[in-house]
Design a protein around this motif. Structure first.
Motif, PDB file in Angstrom:
ATOM      1  N   PHE A  32      39.616  40.014  42.742  1.00 23.49           N
ATOM      2  CA  PHE A  32      40.068  38.637  42.699  1.00 23.49           C
ATOM      3  C   PHE A  32      40.036  38.107  41.272  1.00 23.49           C
ATOM      4  O   PHE A  32      39.101  38.396  40.511  1.00 23.49           O
ATOM      5  CB  PHE A  32      39.136  37.737  43.519  1.00 23.49           C
ATOM      6  CG  PHE A  32      39.283  37.831  45.009  1.00 23.49           C
ATOM      7  CD1 PHE A  32      40.516  38.046  45.609  1.00 23.49           C
ATOM      8  CD2 PHE A  32      38.166  37.661  45.828  1.00 23.49           C
ATOM      9  CE1 PHE A  32      40.639  38.104  46.990  1.00 23.49           C
ATOM     10  CE2 PHE A  32      38.282  37.708  47.206  1.00 23.49           C
ATOM     11  CZ  PHE A  32      39.516  37.935  47.783  1.00 23.49           C
ATOM     12  N   LEU A  33      41.041  37.303  40.930  1.00 22.91           N
ATOM     13  CA  LEU A  33      40.957  36.387  39.800  1.00 22.91           C
ATOM     14  C   LEU A  33      40.722  35.007  40.390  1.00 22.91           C
ATOM     15  O   LEU A  33      41.540  34.507  41.166  1.00 22.91           O
ATOM     16  CB  LEU A  33      42.258  36.385  39.001  1.00 22.91           C
ATOM     17  CG  LEU A  33      42.654  37.646  38.241  1.00 22.91           C
ATOM     18  CD1 LEU A  33      43.999  37.421  37.569  1.00 22.91           C
ATOM     19  CD2 LEU A  33      41.594  38.015  37.207  1.00 22.91           C
ATOM     20  N   ILE A  34      39.596  34.404  40.032  1.00 27.57           N
ATOM     21  CA  ILE A  34      39.198  33.110  40.582  1.00 27.57           C
ATOM     22  C   ILE A  34      39.316  32.079  39.468  1.00 27.57           C
ATOM     23  O   ILE A  34      38.641  32.177  38.444  1.00 27.57           O
ATOM     24  CB  ILE A  34      37.754  33.162  41.107  1.00 27.57           C
ATOM     25  CG1 ILE A  34      37.599  34.315  42.104  1.00 27.57           C
ATOM     26  CG2 ILE A  34      37.360  31.829  41.732  1.00 27.57           C
ATOM     27  CD1 ILE A  34      36.178  34.834  42.234  1.00 27.57           C
ATOM     28  N   VAL A  48      43.095  31.589  43.900  1.00 26.44           N
ATOM     29  CA  VAL A  48      42.482  32.909  44.011  1.00 26.44           C
ATOM     30  C   VAL A  48      43.622  33.928  44.082  1.00 26.44           C
ATOM     31  O   VAL A  48      44.477  33.839  44.968  1.00 26.44           O
ATOM     32  CB  VAL A  48      41.591  33.047  45.255  1.00 26.44           C
ATOM     33  CG1 VAL A  48      40.957  34.442  45.311  1.00 26.44           C
ATOM     34  CG2 VAL A  48      40.521  31.968  45.282  1.00 26.44           C
ATOM     35  N   THR A  49      43.631  34.866  43.155  1.00 23.56           N
ATOM     36  CA  THR A  49      44.696  35.860  43.067  1.00 23.56           C
ATOM     37  C   THR A  49      44.111  37.251  43.255  1.00 23.56           C
ATOM     38  O   THR A  49      43.103  37.594  42.636  1.00 23.56           O
ATOM     39  CB  THR A  49      45.375  35.800  41.683  1.00 23.56           C
ATOM     40  OG1 THR A  49      45.865  34.471  41.457  1.00 23.56           O
ATOM     41  CG2 THR A  49      46.527  36.788  41.589  1.00 23.56           C
ATOM     42  N   LEU A  63      48.637  35.408  44.837  1.00 22.21           N
ATOM     43  CA  LEU A  63      47.742  34.322  45.227  1.00 22.21           C
ATOM     44  C   LEU A  63      47.515  34.371  46.733  1.00 22.21           C
ATOM     45  O   LEU A  63      48.437  34.659  47.507  1.00 22.21           O
ATOM     46  CB  LEU A  63      48.346  32.975  44.845  1.00 22.21           C
ATOM     47  CG  LEU A  63      48.187  32.555  43.384  1.00 22.21           C
ATOM     48  CD1 LEU A  63      49.304  31.604  42.972  1.00 22.21           C
ATOM     49  CD2 LEU A  63      46.833  31.890  43.179  1.00 22.21           C
ATOM     50  N   ILE A  64      46.295  34.054  47.153  1.00 22.30           N
ATOM     51  CA  ILE A  64      45.979  34.141  48.585  1.00 22.30           C
ATOM     52  C   ILE A  64      45.533  32.800  49.159  1.00 22.30           C
ATOM     53  O   ILE A  64      45.036  32.752  50.289  1.00 22.30           O
ATOM     54  CB  ILE A  64      44.887  35.205  48.837  1.00 22.30           C
ATOM     55  CG1 ILE A  64      43.601  34.879  48.076  1.00 22.30           C
ATOM     56  CG2 ILE A  64      45.396  36.590  48.472  1.00 22.30           C
ATOM     57  CD1 ILE A  64      42.346  35.047  48.824  1.00 22.30           C
ATOM     58  N   ALA A 171      35.945  39.083  40.866  1.00 20.08           N
ATOM     59  CA  ALA A 171      35.057  39.606  41.907  1.00 20.08           C
ATOM     60  C   ALA A 171      35.835  40.606  42.736  1.00 20.08           C
ATOM     61  O   ALA A 171      37.065  40.500  42.851  1.00 20.08           O
ATOM     62  CB  ALA A 171      34.542  38.477  42.804  1.00 20.08           C
ATOM     63  N   GLU A 172      35.138  41.562  43.302  1.00 16.43           N
ATOM     64  CA  GLU A 172      35.784  42.512  44.201  1.00 16.43           C
ATOM     65  C   GLU A 172      36.399  41.755  45.374  1.00 16.43           C
ATOM     66  O   GLU A 172      35.749  40.920  46.002  1.00 16.43           O
ATOM     67  CB  GLU A 172      34.765  43.530  44.709  1.00 16.43           C
ATOM     68  CG  GLU A 172      35.370  44.725  45.410  1.00 16.43           C
ATOM     69  CD  GLU A 172      36.074  45.670  44.444  1.00 16.43           C
ATOM     70  OE1 GLU A 172      36.958  46.419  44.912  1.00 16.43           O
ATOM     71  OE2 GLU A 172      35.748  45.669  43.251  1.00 16.43           O
ATOM     72  N   ALA A 173      37.677  42.033  45.661  1.00 19.37           N
ATOM     73  CA  ALA A 173      38.367  41.325  46.737  1.00 19.37           C
ATOM     74  C   ALA A 173      37.675  41.562  48.073  1.00 19.37           C
ATOM     75  O   ALA A 173      37.229  42.670  48.379  1.00 19.37           O
ATOM     76  CB  ALA A 173      39.820  41.772  46.805  1.00 19.37           C
ATOM     77  N   SER A 174      37.611  40.516  48.861  1.00 19.10           N
ATOM     78  CA  SER A 174      36.870  40.529  50.116  1.00 19.10           C
ATOM     79  C   SER A 174      37.796  40.329  51.311  1.00 19.10           C
ATOM     80  O   SER A 174      38.604  39.396  51.335  1.00 19.10           O
ATOM     81  CB  SER A 174      35.820  39.401  50.100  1.00 19.10           C
ATOM     82  OG  SER A 174      35.412  39.030  51.387  1.00 19.10           O
ATOM     83  N   HIS A 175      37.657  41.207  52.315  1.00 18.03           N
ATOM     84  CA  HIS A 175      38.400  41.068  53.577  1.00 18.03           C
ATOM     85  C   HIS A 175      38.156  39.696  54.194  1.00 18.03           C
ATOM     86  O   HIS A 175      39.097  39.033  54.659  1.00 18.03           O
ATOM     87  CB  HIS A 175      37.965  42.179  54.542  1.00 18.03           C
ATOM     88  CG  HIS A 175      38.482  42.006  55.941  1.00 18.03           C
ATOM     89  ND1 HIS A 175      39.546  42.730  56.441  1.00 18.03           N
ATOM     90  CD2 HIS A 175      38.088  41.181  56.956  1.00 18.03           C
ATOM     91  CE1 HIS A 175      39.776  42.355  57.696  1.00 18.03           C
ATOM     92  NE2 HIS A 175      38.904  41.431  58.028  1.00 18.03           N
TER      93      HIS A 175
END
Length: 208
Positions: A32-34, A48-49, A63-64, A171-175
């Motif tokens: 993630f890019l926060i 959040v990308t 982006l999510i 940060a590591e992307a989270s489900h």
């Protein structure tokens, strides 16, 4: 996938016709890019990308946590795909970034056997071919997926400089953040992954 801004326009193309390549390895792929609170670009403010590509040529991400005016049912109808599940009308389609918002991308975890799909890393995949929408309409697609329109892009060295300027946390992307957290909470939930309360910050160095 090509999605026209007018949903009533019928277009059965679900192919990404532009040039988009993903490398075998990327420094921040799958992270993630926060956006930091001081990032006031309206396209990314409190955004959040999920990074799909990052190498010496630049970076690309989705982006999510930006909702578009469309639902998943709107897109299926535009693609002339029949579906039976009425709840699809409540599934939001997201804005993946400011670039080429007529292009569609499906972000998911199960790699599957789609015509145009790339595994970002061992967890995440991005598919741009129509067949994944056919499967989703039939209830046979990935267990969970995000459909996004457009993407975010950075030129060579641009993202690295923005990280040095404290524009982003990583940060590591989270489900759980991608699929289970309400859109309006994804920014703070993503920052929580690295123990940061972004609401109390004015500047903070990025975490690689």
């Amino acid at each position: 996938m090509v999605v026209h801004r007018r949903v009533e326009h019928k277009d059965d193309s679900f192919a990404y016709n532009g040039r988009m390549t993903f490398p075998e390895s990327a420094t921040l792929a799958g992270q993630f890019l926060i956006a930091m609170p001081n990032l006031d670009d309206p396209s990314f403010n409190r955004g959040v990308t999920l990074v799909c590509q990052h190498n010496e040529e630049g970076a690309l991400g989705l982006l999510i946590n930006r909702q578009s005016e469309y639902s998943l049912a709107d897109i299926l109808e535009q693609m002339q795909l029949e579906y039976q599940a009425p709840e699809l009308a409540d599934v939001p389609v997201l804005i993946g970034g400011p670039l080429q918002q007529e292009r569609g991308f499906v972000l998911h975890e199960e790699p599957g056997y789609w015509e145009a799909s790339y595994r970002v890393n061992q967890t995440w995949s991005v598919t741009t071919s129509r067949d994944i929408l056919v499967a989703i309409a039939a209830g046979q697609g990935p267990a969970k997926a995000l459909l996004v329109l457009g993407y975010a892009g950075w030129d060579a060295g641009q993202l690295e400089q923005e990280l040095k300027d404290n524009a982003w946390l990583t940060a590591e992307a989270s489900h759980q953040v991608v699929f289970d957290t309400p859109l309006d909470r994804r920014w703070t939930a993503a920052a929580d992954l690295v123990g940061v309360d972004v609401n109390r910050l004015t500047a903070y160095p990025g975490h690689a």
